[in-house]
Design an enzyme around this catalytic site. Structure first.
Site, PDB file in Angstrom:
ATOM      1  N   ARG A   1       6.567  29.215   3.430  1.00 57.28           N
ATOM      2  CA  ARG A   1       6.941  30.217   2.615  1.00 57.28           C
ATOM      3  C   ARG A   1       8.327  30.392   3.316  1.00 57.28           C
ATOM      4  O   ARG A   1       8.241  30.825   4.380  1.00 57.28           O
ATOM      5  CB  ARG A   1       6.325  31.406   2.333  1.00 57.28           C
ATOM      6  CG  ARG A   1       4.794  31.794   0.958  1.00 57.28           C
ATOM      7  CD  ARG A   1       5.685  31.409  -0.350  1.00 57.28           C
ATOM      8  NE  ARG A   1       4.126  31.118  -0.570  1.00 57.28           N
ATOM      9  CZ  ARG A   1       3.306  30.209  -0.999  1.00 57.28           C
ATOM     10  NH1 ARG A   1       4.205  29.005  -0.688  1.00 57.28           N
ATOM     11  NH2 ARG A   1       3.145  30.056  -2.218  1.00 57.28           N
TER      12      ARG A   1
ATOM     13  N   HIS B   1      10.287  23.079  -2.905  1.00 57.29           N
ATOM     14  CA  HIS B   1       9.429  23.489  -2.870  1.00 57.29           C
ATOM     15  C   HIS B   1       8.165  22.108  -3.261  1.00 57.29           C
ATOM     16  O   HIS B   1       7.323  22.412  -4.716  1.00 57.29           O
ATOM     17  CB  HIS B   1       8.807  24.491  -3.440  1.00 57.29           C
ATOM     18  CG  HIS B   1       7.626  25.515  -3.573  1.00 57.29           C
ATOM     19  ND1 HIS B   1       7.975  27.175  -2.742  1.00 57.29           N
ATOM     20  CD2 HIS B   1       6.681  25.096  -2.847  1.00 57.29           C
ATOM     21  CE1 HIS B   1       6.477  27.541  -3.002  1.00 57.29           C
ATOM     22  NE2 HIS B   1       5.598  26.768  -3.070  1.00 57.29           N
TER      23      HIS B   1
HETATM   24  P1  NAP Z   1      -5.576  29.290   5.037  1.00 55.79           P
HETATM   25  O1  NAP Z   1      -6.519  28.374   5.287  1.00 55.79           O
HETATM   26  O2  NAP Z   1      -5.619  30.721   4.461  1.00 55.79           O
HETATM   27  O3  NAP Z   1      -4.905  29.835   6.587  1.00 55.79           O
HETATM   28  C1  NAP Z   1      -4.254  29.926   7.000  1.00 55.79           C
HETATM   29  C2  NAP Z   1      -4.041  30.661   8.064  1.00 55.79           C
HETATM   30  O4  NAP Z   1      -3.256  31.049   9.067  1.00 55.79           O
HETATM   31  C3  NAP Z   1      -5.137  30.458   8.963  1.00 55.79           C
HETATM   32  O5  NAP Z   1      -5.036  29.399   9.835  1.00 55.79           O
HETATM   33  C4  NAP Z   1      -4.989  31.666   9.834  1.00 55.79           C
HETATM   34  O6  NAP Z   1      -5.664  31.939  10.970  1.00 55.79           O
HETATM   35  C5  NAP Z   1      -3.885  31.703  10.065  1.00 55.79           C
HETATM   36  N1  NAP Z   1      -2.542  32.941  10.240  1.00 55.79           N
HETATM   37  C6  NAP Z   1      -2.749  34.330   9.290  1.00 55.79           C
HETATM   38  N2  NAP Z   1      -2.330  34.773   9.360  1.00 55.79           N
HETATM   39  C7  NAP Z   1      -1.622  34.779  11.421  1.00 55.79           C
HETATM   40  C8  NAP Z   1      -1.017  35.449  11.954  1.00 55.79           C
HETATM   41  N3  NAP Z   1      -0.690  37.074  11.764  1.00 55.79           N
HETATM   42  N4  NAP Z   1      -1.455  34.627  13.754  1.00 55.79           N
HETATM   43  C9  NAP Z   1      -1.471  33.235  13.010  1.00 55.79           C
HETATM   44  N5  NAP Z   1      -2.066  33.014  12.589  1.00 55.79           N
HETATM   45  C10 NAP Z   1      -2.516  33.382  11.338  1.00 55.79           C
HETATM   46  O7  NAP Z   1      -4.092  28.945   3.897  1.00 55.79           O
HETATM   47  P2  NAP Z   1      -3.533  27.682   3.483  1.00 55.79           P
HETATM   48  O8  NAP Z   1      -4.576  26.921   2.390  1.00 55.79           O
HETATM   49  O9  NAP Z   1      -3.614  26.584   4.747  1.00 55.79           O
HETATM   50  O10 NAP Z   1      -2.422  27.480   3.228  1.00 55.79           O
HETATM   51  C11 NAP Z   1      -1.281  28.035   3.808  1.00 55.79           C
HETATM   52  C12 NAP Z   1      -0.216  28.241   3.223  1.00 55.79           C
HETATM   53  O11 NAP Z   1       0.803  27.477   2.949  1.00 55.79           O
HETATM   54  C13 NAP Z   1      -0.280  29.462   1.717  1.00 55.79           C
HETATM   55  O12 NAP Z   1      -0.469  30.572   2.168  1.00 55.79           O
HETATM   56  C14 NAP Z   1       1.149  28.695   1.361  1.00 55.79           C
HETATM   57  O13 NAP Z   1       2.194  29.903   1.480  1.00 55.79           O
HETATM   58  C15 NAP Z   1       1.724  27.969   1.760  1.00 55.79           C
HETATM   59  N6  NAP Z   1       2.024  26.438   0.820  1.00 55.79           N
HETATM   60  C16 NAP Z   1       2.871  25.347   0.188  1.00 55.79           C
HETATM   61  C17 NAP Z   1       2.829  25.010  -0.098  1.00 55.79           C
HETATM   62  C18 NAP Z   1       3.843  24.058  -0.313  1.00 55.79           C
HETATM   63  O14 NAP Z   1       4.066  23.618  -1.523  1.00 55.79           O
HETATM   64  N7  NAP Z   1       5.261  24.431   0.266  1.00 55.79           N
HETATM   65  C19 NAP Z   1       1.257  24.663  -1.063  1.00 55.79           C
HETATM   66  C20 NAP Z   1       0.757  25.299  -1.056  1.00 55.79           C
HETATM   67  C21 NAP Z   1       0.247  26.331   0.138  1.00 55.79           C
HETATM   68  P3  NAP Z   1      -7.644  32.574  10.820  1.00 55.79           P
HETATM   69  O15 NAP Z   1      -7.970  31.120  10.767  1.00 55.79           O
HETATM   70  O16 NAP Z   1      -7.856  33.135  12.588  1.00 55.79           O
HETATM   71  O17 NAP Z   1      -7.768  33.856  10.203  1.00 55.79           O
HETATM   72  C1  GLV Z   2       1.998  26.825  -3.311  1.00 52.16           C
HETATM   73  O1  GLV Z   2       3.557  27.611  -2.833  1.00 52.16           O
HETATM   74  C2  GLV Z   2       0.617  27.203  -3.310  1.00 52.16           C
HETATM   75  O2  GLV Z   2       0.418  28.349  -2.315  1.00 52.16           O
HETATM   76  O3  GLV Z   2      -0.272  26.686  -3.652  1.00 52.16           O
END
Ligand code: NAP
Ligand code: GLV
Length: 306
Positions: A221, A269
């Site tokens: 983000r 994005h």
């Molecule tokens: P997720 O499965 O919820 O994973 C989040 C990770 O971040 C987990 O490993 C979590 O730790 C860690 N985390 C959260 N808070 C933290 C903190 N304070 N300190 C250290 N580690 C922390 O999320 P995801 O599905 O991988 O997605 C991640 C992010 O990618 C989304 O939230 C979104 O903002 C972004 N995204 C972007 C796009 C794009 O097109 N640019 C697309 C999709 C998603 P734990 O494992 O210990 O809980």
């Molecule tokens: C895109 O940014 C998503 O959070 O899926």
């Protein structure tokens, strides 16, 4: 079962058709103000009035992985908030990040400029074993990215909130773990969710802990990054460059310095797009499981913020 679809900036027709086909027993409608109460909803950036009018929702399914915008809404405490869990995004994210890391590691940007200028010139190969890539966030997307990078034999480190064991990846957690990882990383990849704890985490202090000449990839983000701090570190030569897919304000305003910076590569994005068919299939499977009283993955913990 009654389901409302309320997604901003999304063509509703193919979604409605797909959800109706996947859940033939459900009444599926496009939300409009005044709609009758529903049990379930599929949403992306819904207005507050949607939740004000639908306090009885059992579950709301976000058609993205990040729920930062959704959690800014007032949603009844009894409503389960469910996010997309990969649904075709992880492989895209792995492609995007590997492409950006390899482009930087192999200096393909430099070769492109050289060959465009008609020069046949070699660069000294970089040592892969010294080229540590750090991944902030080891969730669904971060883990897939870390594993894909490992497939190219980069030394990969990853940071999460709690401790983790992932084959081939050095995992760290906590503030000390973050500082230890930053000190090693030639490339830093951000895949954290945006929460109160992670907002502005890419700032002058953290980015200055990277080795001189490090490279940043932000695909999570825009509000994770303090824009002015990145610009200052790039302009002073402390950081080599950045690939940015996400921004504080989207679309990125015309006047923003990122557009014209010679060492920033940006995309609108698009690193991991929502795939409609995979998302509908995942949501339908979860709705069926909920209906049977079975547990599902991807339920958002409102206190943690992700
Ligand atoms: P997720 O499965 O919820 O994973 C989040 C990770 O971040 C987990 O490993 C979590 O730790 C860690 N985390 C959260 N808070 C933290 C903190 N304070 N300190 C250290 N580690 C922390 O999320 P995801 O599905 O991988 O997605 C991640 C992010 O990618 C989304 O939230 C979104 O903002 C972004 N995204 C972007 C796009 C794009 O097109 N640019 C697309 C999709 C998603 P734990 O494992 O210990 O809980
Ligand atoms: C895109 O940014 C998503 O959070 O899926």
């Amino acid at each position: 079962m009654r389901l409302l679809f309320c997604c901003t900036d999304t063509n509703p027709e193919p979604w409605l058709a797909g959800i109706r086909q996947a859940l033939p027993q459900a009444t599926v409608e496009l939300w409009e103000s005044g709609a009758a109460p529903a049990d379930l909803a599929v949403v992306w950036a819904p207005p507050q009035v949607f939740f004000d009018e639908q306090p009885g929702l059992r579950a709301v399914f976000n058609i993205g992985a990040g729920v930062d915008a959704l959690l800014a809404r007032r949603i009844a405490p009894s409503t389960l908030i469910v996010r997309l869990d990969d649904a075709g995004m992880a492989v895209q994210m792995a492609e995007y990040v590997c492409h950006a890391v390899i482009r930087h590691f192999r200096e393909f940007d430099v070769y492109e400029a050289e060959t465009k200028a008609g020069r046949w010139a070699f660069r000294k190969p970089r040592r892969r074993e010294e080229f540590v890539v750090g991944v902030l966030g080891l969730g669904v997307l971060g883990t897939r990215v870390a594993q894909a990078l490992r497939g190219f034999e980069f030394p990969v480190q990853g940071w999460s909130r709690g401790p983790k064991l992932i084959d081939g990846i050095t995992t760290l957690d906590g503030a000390e773990g973050l500082h230890a990882m930053l000190a090693q990383c030639r490339v830093l990849v951000n895949l954290l969710p945006l929460t109160d704890d992670t907002r502005d985490i890419l700032n002058r202090d953290t980015l200055s802990r990277l080795p001189p000449g490090a490279y940043l990839i932000n695909v999570a983000r825009g509000a994770h990054l303090v824009d002015e701090d990145l610009l200052a570190l790039l302009d002073s030569g402390r950081l080599a460059g950045a690939t940015l897919d996400v921004f504080r304000k989207e679309p990125l305003p015309d006047e923003h310095a990122f557009w014209r910076h010679p060492r920033i590569t940006l995309t609108p994005h698009t690193s991991a797009r929502t795939m409609r068919d995979e998302s509908i299939a995942q949501i339908a499977t979860k709705i069926t499981a909920l209906h049977r009283g079975e547990p599902i993955v991807g339920v958002v913990n409102r206190l943690r913020g992700y």
